[in-house]
Enzyme design. Structure first.
Site, PDB file in Angstrom:
ATOM      1  N   ARG A 197     -16.740  29.030  16.892  1.00 54.51           N
ATOM      2  CA  ARG A 197     -15.932  28.267  17.841  1.00 54.51           C
ATOM      3  C   ARG A 197     -14.781  29.155  18.306  1.00 54.51           C
ATOM      4  NH1 ARG A 197     -17.031  24.958  13.368  1.00 54.51           N
ATOM      5  NH2 ARG A 197     -18.242  23.076  13.839  1.00 54.51           N
TER       6      ARG A 197
ATOM      7  N   HIS B 272     -22.061  22.856  11.101  1.00 52.79           N
ATOM      8  CA  HIS B 272     -22.241  21.452  11.475  1.00 52.79           C
ATOM      9  C   HIS B 272     -22.381  20.591  10.230  1.00 52.79           C
ATOM     10  CE1 HIS B 272     -23.924  22.328  15.787  1.00 52.79           C
ATOM     11  NE2 HIS B 272     -22.607  22.314  15.737  1.00 52.79           N
TER      12      HIS B 272
ATOM     13  N   ARG C  56     -21.338  30.156  21.979  1.00 54.90           N
ATOM     14  CA  ARG C  56     -21.794  29.530  20.728  1.00 54.90           C
ATOM     15  C   ARG C  56     -23.084  28.742  20.960  1.00 54.90           C
ATOM     16  NH1 ARG C  56     -20.047  27.084  15.735  1.00 54.90           N
ATOM     17  NH2 ARG C  56     -20.305  24.821  15.675  1.00 54.90           N
TER      18      ARG C  56
ATOM     19  N   HIS D  64     -17.356  28.259  24.287  1.00 51.68           N
ATOM     20  CA  HIS D  64     -18.333  27.419  23.593  1.00 51.68           C
ATOM     21  C   HIS D  64     -19.738  27.654  24.142  1.00 51.68           C
ATOM     22  CE1 HIS D  64     -17.852  24.637  20.326  1.00 51.68           C
ATOM     23  NE2 HIS D  64     -18.767  23.833  20.826  1.00 51.68           N
TER      24      HIS D  64
ATOM     25  N   TYR E 180     -29.675  21.275  20.352  1.00 57.92           N
ATOM     26  CA  TYR E 180     -30.106  22.516  20.991  1.00 57.92           C
ATOM     27  C   TYR E 180     -31.602  22.543  21.265  1.00 57.92           C
ATOM     28  CZ  TYR E 180     -25.410  24.008  19.928  1.00 57.92           C
ATOM     29  OH  TYR E 180     -24.039  24.084  19.872  1.00 57.92           O
TER      30      TYR E 180
ATOM     31  N   LYS F 207     -13.737  23.935  11.389  1.00 54.36           N
ATOM     32  CA  LYS F 207     -13.669  22.511  11.705  1.00 54.36           C
ATOM     33  C   LYS F 207     -14.000  21.699  10.455  1.00 54.36           C
ATOM     34  CE  LYS F 207     -15.212  19.140  15.135  1.00 54.36           C
ATOM     35  NZ  LYS F 207     -16.080  18.905  16.312  1.00 54.36           N
TER      36      LYS F 207
END
Length: 290
Positions: free
Chosen positions: A137, A253, A230, A227, A262, A162
């Site tokens: 990120r 994640h 990414r 992003h 994706y 995150k």
């Protein structure tokens, strides 16, 4: 730093968030939304009623705020009601909005190569390389320290990403070469990508601005942000048949369903799937005429 509290209630909420190790950014966001609620009420928010909560949500809807803004307001109010005020009956009437998931913008490999070649200098080429080559990120890219590079294990350490989780991501030989080129040229001491004042890292806003400008220079018509790099990392790995659970770990994640997004844009994967119509047609071709 968070502004000096102007009331015991504000101070208590700050203490409640600090005790749970909420970041300064989250605390500022929550306090902003509680302040907006207080302005709407015209009195202290600890006097709110169930009807006040209902009317405030109606107010947000009439102001046409987007789902992300409304949902952050809801989370902030839930914390305020449940934790600081200890009045959970108010929080029960808060409703989040569904945010429709859109397929991410992804660069193909030719576009990605053009973007990297157009990077304005070693610093940004290395930063772009980290975003694409390791799938970080933008906040994680700018927060990297020189000490996070482990060339023996060929990994990068992402500290407090995150969800305040640490993780390790892969460091490719090509990316390591670019990082070494940048280090030899600038000799950064602490932050891998320092800002104008080396005491601070480069800002996420600065990196985002340069990515957008570089995409235009490279003649890429898509709307590109850090992003996007990414997204491209994850999509290209999926197209290389890397297990989606491995990609989930690399991206940091918490939920597999987030990574599964994706699959919507992994063109090579979609193209390589054999349609059941093909097998049906083949079976029909092999049947004798009636």
């Amino acid at each position: 730093m968070i502004d000096k509290p102007t009331s015991p209630l504000r101070q208590r909420m700050i203490e409640d968030m600090t005790a749970r190790r909420y970041t300064e950014k989250v605390q500022k966001s929550y306090l902003l939304h509680i302040s907006r609620f207080a302005v709407f009420l015209g009195r202290s928010p600890d006097t709110a009623t169930v009807e006040d909560v209902r009317l405030y949500q109606l107010h947000l809807a009439k102001q046409h705020f987007g789902a992300p803004t409304v949902n952050v307001a809801v989370v902030a109010l839930r914390f305020f009601f449940n934790v600081t005020l200890e009045r959970p009956e108010l929080a029960r009437h808060l409703t989040s909005l569904h945010k429709p998931r859109r397929a991410p913008v992804v660069l193909n490999q030719e576009e990605m190569a053009r973007l990297l070649e157009a990077a304005p200098g070693l610093k940004y080429k290395a930063a772009f390389g980290v975003a694409y080559g390791a799938g970080l990120r933008v906040s994680e890219v700018v927060a990297l320290k020189v000490s996070d590079i482990d060339s023996k294990r060929m990994t990068l350490r992402v500290e407090q990403g995150k969800g305040q989780r640490d993780r390790y991501v892969m460091l490719s030989p090509q990316l390591l070469e670019w990082l070494r080129d940048w280090w030899r040229a600038a000799r950064p001491q602490a932050w891998l990508f320092p800002g104008q004042n080396p005491v601070n890292p480069m800002s996420a806003r600065q990196l985002s601005r340069v990515v957008r400008e570089t995409a235009r220079t490279a003649g890429i018509a898509k709307r590109v942000s850090p992003h996007t790099l990414r997204h491209s990392f994850a999509t290209h790995l999926l197209e290389q048949n890397v297990d989606i659970r491995v990609i989930q770990v690399l991206l940091g994640h918490a939920k597999l369903e987030t990574t599964a997004l994706y699959t919507q844009v992994a063109v090579n994967t979609i193209r390589d799937v054999t349609s059941p119509l093909e097998k049906l047609t083949a079976n029909l071709a092999g049947r004798p005429p009636v």
